[in-house]
Design a protein around this motif. Structure first.
Motif, PDB file in Angstrom:
ATOM      1  N   ILE A  27       0.833  -1.205   0.000  1.00 56.60           N
ATOM      2  CA  ILE A  27       0.000   0.000   0.000  1.00 56.60           C
ATOM      3  C   ILE A  27       0.868   1.255   0.000  1.00 56.60           C
ATOM      4  O   ILE A  27       0.560   2.245  -0.657  1.00 56.60           O
ATOM      5  CB  ILE A  27      -0.936   0.028   1.229  1.00 56.60           C
ATOM      6  CG1 ILE A  27      -1.808  -1.235   1.281  1.00 56.60           C
ATOM      7  CG2 ILE A  27      -1.772   1.296   1.270  1.00 56.60           C
ATOM      8  CD1 ILE A  27      -2.713  -1.422   0.096  1.00 56.60           C
ATOM      9  N   GLY A  28       1.966   1.220   0.739  1.00 54.98           N
ATOM     10  CA  GLY A  28       2.864   2.361   0.823  1.00 54.98           C
ATOM     11  C   GLY A  28       3.819   2.195   1.985  1.00 54.98           C
ATOM     12  O   GLY A  28       3.811   1.183   2.686  1.00 54.98           O
ATOM     13  N   ILE A  29       4.633   3.233   2.171  1.00 51.91           N
ATOM     14  CA  ILE A  29       5.668   3.242   3.201  1.00 51.91           C
ATOM     15  C   ILE A  29       5.392   4.385   4.167  1.00 51.91           C
ATOM     16  O   ILE A  29       5.026   5.490   3.754  1.00 51.91           O
ATOM     17  CB  ILE A  29       7.065   3.422   2.575  1.00 51.91           C
ATOM     18  CG1 ILE A  29       7.390   2.229   1.675  1.00 51.91           C
ATOM     19  CG2 ILE A  29       8.149   3.628   3.636  1.00 51.91           C
ATOM     20  CD1 ILE A  29       8.590   2.434   0.777  1.00 51.91           C
ATOM     21  N   VAL A  30       5.588   4.105   5.453  1.00 53.25           N
ATOM     22  CA  VAL A  30       5.543   5.133   6.484  1.00 53.25           C
ATOM     23  C   VAL A  30       6.980   5.378   6.924  1.00 53.25           C
ATOM     24  O   VAL A  30       7.696   4.435   7.270  1.00 53.25           O
ATOM     25  CB  VAL A  30       4.676   4.659   7.675  1.00 53.25           C
ATOM     26  CG1 VAL A  30       4.790   5.613   8.833  1.00 53.25           C
ATOM     27  CG2 VAL A  30       3.234   4.479   7.254  1.00 53.25           C
ATOM     28  N   ASP A  31       7.424   6.630   6.893  1.00 52.19           N
ATOM     29  CA  ASP A  31       8.798   6.965   7.280  1.00 52.19           C
ATOM     30  C   ASP A  31       8.839   8.398   7.793  1.00 52.19           C
ATOM     31  O   ASP A  31       8.315   9.305   7.140  1.00 52.19           O
ATOM     32  CB  ASP A  31       9.744   6.801   6.088  1.00 52.19           C
ATOM     33  CG  ASP A  31      11.204   6.889   6.497  1.00 52.19           C
ATOM     34  OD1 ASP A  31      11.885   5.854   6.453  1.00 52.19           O
ATOM     35  OD2 ASP A  31      11.657   7.990   6.889  1.00 52.19           O
ATOM     36  N   SER A  32       9.470   8.586   8.950  1.00 51.39           N
ATOM     37  CA  SER A  32       9.518   9.914   9.571  1.00 51.39           C
ATOM     38  C   SER A  32      10.590  10.820   8.973  1.00 51.39           C
ATOM     39  O   SER A  32      10.657  11.995   9.319  1.00 51.39           O
ATOM     40  CB  SER A  32       9.748   9.778  11.077  1.00 51.39           C
ATOM     41  OG  SER A  32       8.637   9.148  11.666  1.00 51.39           O
ATOM     42  N   HIS A  33      11.432  10.285   8.096  1.00 46.75           N
ATOM     43  CA  HIS A  33      12.529  11.084   7.532  1.00 46.75           C
ATOM     44  C   HIS A  33      12.382  11.353   6.044  1.00 46.75           C
ATOM     45  O   HIS A  33      13.230  12.024   5.452  1.00 46.75           O
ATOM     46  CB  HIS A  33      13.865  10.401   7.805  1.00 46.75           C
ATOM     47  CG  HIS A  33      14.137  10.188   9.264  1.00 46.75           C
ATOM     48  ND1 HIS A  33      14.381  11.226  10.134  1.00 46.75           N
ATOM     49  CD2 HIS A  33      14.152   9.063  10.004  1.00 46.75           C
ATOM     50  CE1 HIS A  33      14.562  10.749  11.352  1.00 46.75           C
ATOM     51  NE2 HIS A  33      14.422   9.436  11.299  1.00 46.75           N
ATOM     52  N   LEU A  34      11.337  10.809   5.429  1.00 44.37           N
ATOM     53  CA  LEU A  34      11.122  11.014   3.995  1.00 44.37           C
ATOM     54  C   LEU A  34       9.814  11.763   3.779  1.00 44.37           C
ATOM     55  O   LEU A  34       8.824  11.483   4.463  1.00 44.37           O
ATOM     56  CB  LEU A  34      11.057   9.666   3.270  1.00 44.37           C
ATOM     57  CG  LEU A  34      12.324   8.817   3.296  1.00 44.37           C
ATOM     58  CD1 LEU A  34      12.058   7.439   2.705  1.00 44.37           C
ATOM     59  CD2 LEU A  34      13.452   9.509   2.547  1.00 44.37           C
ATOM     60  N   PRO A  35       9.784  12.691   2.825  1.00 44.28           N
ATOM     61  CA  PRO A  35       8.550  13.446   2.597  1.00 44.28           C
ATOM     62  C   PRO A  35       7.459  12.582   1.958  1.00 44.28           C
ATOM     63  O   PRO A  35       7.744  11.738   1.103  1.00 44.28           O
ATOM     64  CB  PRO A  35       8.989  14.568   1.651  1.00 44.28           C
ATOM     65  CG  PRO A  35      10.246  14.086   1.005  1.00 44.28           C
ATOM     66  CD  PRO A  35      10.893  13.137   1.967  1.00 44.28           C
ATOM     67  N   ALA A  36       6.237  12.801   2.393  1.00 39.18           N
ATOM     68  CA  ALA A  36       5.094  12.109   1.787  1.00 39.18           C
ATOM     69  C   ALA A  36       5.088  12.402   0.292  1.00 39.18           C
ATOM     70  O   ALA A  36       5.376  13.510  -0.147  1.00 39.18           O
ATOM     71  CB  ALA A  36       3.795  12.577   2.434  1.00 39.18           C
ATOM     72  N   GLY A  37       4.779  11.392  -0.482  1.00 35.36           N
ATOM     73  CA  GLY A  37       4.759  11.527  -1.933  1.00 35.36           C
ATOM     74  C   GLY A  37       6.050  11.122  -2.606  1.00 35.36           C
ATOM     75  O   GLY A  37       6.072  10.881  -3.817  1.00 35.36           O
ATOM     76  N   SER A  38       7.152  11.046  -1.838  1.00 33.92           N
ATOM     77  CA  SER A  38       8.408  10.598  -2.444  1.00 33.92           C
ATOM     78  C   SER A  38       8.340   9.084  -2.652  1.00 33.92           C
ATOM     79  O   SER A  38       7.459   8.405  -2.125  1.00 33.92           O
ATOM     80  CB  SER A  38       9.605  10.984  -1.569  1.00 33.92           C
ATOM     81  OG  SER A  38       9.531  10.362  -0.302  1.00 33.92           O
ATOM     82  N   LEU A  39       9.266   8.570  -3.454  1.00 31.83           N
ATOM     83  CA  LEU A  39       9.269   7.152  -3.782  1.00 31.83           C
ATOM     84  C   LEU A  39      10.496   6.448  -3.215  1.00 31.83           C
ATOM     85  O   LEU A  39      11.597   7.006  -3.214  1.00 31.83           O
ATOM     86  CB  LEU A  39       9.254   6.944  -5.301  1.00 31.83           C
ATOM     87  CG  LEU A  39       8.007   7.390  -6.062  1.00 31.83           C
ATOM     88  CD1 LEU A  39       8.194   7.174  -7.560  1.00 31.83           C
ATOM     89  CD2 LEU A  39       6.766   6.649  -5.574  1.00 31.83           C
ATOM     90  N   VAL A  40      10.288   5.227  -2.749  1.00 32.21           N
ATOM     91  CA  VAL A  40      11.372   4.307  -2.432  1.00 32.21           C
ATOM     92  C   VAL A  40      11.204   3.175  -3.442  1.00 32.21           C
ATOM     93  O   VAL A  40      10.205   2.456  -3.405  1.00 32.21           O
ATOM     94  CB  VAL A  40      11.270   3.784  -0.981  1.00 32.21           C
ATOM     95  CG1 VAL A  40      12.348   2.752  -0.711  1.00 32.21           C
ATOM     96  CG2 VAL A  40      11.357   4.939   0.021  1.00 32.21           C
ATOM     97  N   LEU A  41      12.155   3.079  -4.359  1.00 39.33           N
ATOM     98  CA  LEU A  41      11.989   2.272  -5.562  1.00 39.33           C
ATOM     99  C   LEU A  41      10.698   2.735  -6.242  1.00 39.33           C
ATOM    100  O   LEU A  41      10.602   3.890  -6.608  1.00 39.33           O
ATOM    101  CB  LEU A  41      12.008   0.767  -5.246  1.00 39.33           C
ATOM    102  CG  LEU A  41      13.295   0.244  -4.596  1.00 39.33           C
ATOM    103  CD1 LEU A  41      13.179  -1.244  -4.272  1.00 39.33           C
ATOM    104  CD2 LEU A  41      14.517   0.500  -5.473  1.00 39.33           C
ATOM    105  N   ASP A  42       9.697   1.873  -6.354  1.00 45.09           N
ATOM    106  CA  ASP A  42       8.449   2.297  -6.986  1.00 45.09           C
ATOM    107  C   ASP A  42       7.291   2.380  -5.989  1.00 45.09           C
ATOM    108  O   ASP A  42       6.130   2.356  -6.365  1.00 45.09           O
ATOM    109  CB  ASP A  42       8.088   1.343  -8.134  1.00 45.09           C
ATOM    110  CG  ASP A  42       7.948  -0.105  -7.677  1.00 45.09           C
ATOM    111  OD1 ASP A  42       8.244  -0.406  -6.499  1.00 45.09           O
ATOM    112  OD2 ASP A  42       7.552  -0.948  -8.507  1.00 45.09           O
ATOM    113  N   VAL A  43       7.613   2.490  -4.698  1.00 41.94           N
ATOM    114  CA  VAL A  43       6.597   2.520  -3.651  1.00 41.94           C
ATOM    115  C   VAL A  43       6.553   3.909  -3.023  1.00 41.94           C
ATOM    116  O   VAL A  43       7.577   4.457  -2.621  1.00 41.94           O
ATOM    117  CB  VAL A  43       6.868   1.451  -2.566  1.00 41.94           C
ATOM    118  CG1 VAL A  43       5.789   1.489  -1.494  1.00 41.94           C
ATOM    119  CG2 VAL A  43       6.961   0.059  -3.194  1.00 41.94           C
TER     120      VAL A  43
END
Length: 192
Positions: A29-45
């Protein structure tokens, strides 16, 4: 296919994404991360929020997996596990289809088993532990909670590993050794 949210968007997350894609059991569904901005991608997620969004997400998604790695400390992994357990969500194991896990072994919850790892008969793996690529866990090994067995590590038979232990890449633990809670075993170290 059930949905899953990944918690943590660093390098370990990228490796886990690959395992999930190969495993074919979950839709990410997606990734939750406190150091990355919402909407950015990690690989294709897509990053869909931070830790403050876990409660809201738990009302929509049942499955979560901690994808924060562990080298110097597992403090963040433990904190996230506590948060997720309090939310009463499912914490499935993510197991590579090209890992070898004995039918006679026992593994807890929230565990990651990466590509070409092997877990032999009557071994027990504690909750929230990472067994990384090419790691070998031989017969009758006991590994505690929140451990990280790094790439290519060899854990020989009848070894007992406590909680919160890091075993570095290429380390070899000789048969029958007991590793105390909180130990840090360096890469390529021989423990006998």
């Amino acid at each position: 296919m059930e949905g899953i949210v990944l918690v943590g968007g660093g390098g370990h997350c990228k490796a886990v994404i690959d395992v999930i894609r190969k495993e074919g059991k979950f839709e990410i569904i997606g990734i939750v991360d406190s150091h990355l901005p919402a909407g950015s991608l990690v690989l294709d997620v897509e990053v869909i929020g931070d830790d403050s969004n876990l409660l809201e997400l738990s009302k929509k998604v049942q499955n979560f997996h901690i994808t924060v790695g562990q080298i110097q400390s597992n403090t963040i992994r433990k904190k996230l596990a506590t948060q997720l357990l309090d939310l009463n969500v499912k914490l499935p194991n993510i197991i590579s289809p090209i890992a070898n896990i004995s039918y006679y072994s026992s593994i807890g919850k929230g565990i990651t088993v990466m590509h070409q790892a092997t877990i032999q008969a009557e071994s027990q793996i504690g909750d929230f532990t990472i067994i990384n690529d090419h790691a070998l866990v031989e017969h009758e090994v006991q590994i505690g909670r929140f451990c990280h067995i790094s790439t290519g590590a060899i854990i020989n038979g009848n070894v007992m590993i406590g909680d919160n232990v890091f075993i570095g890449s290429g380390a070899v633990i000789v048969q029958g050794v007991k590793i105390p809670n909180g130990s840090f075993i360096k890469a390529n170290q021989l423990v006998k």
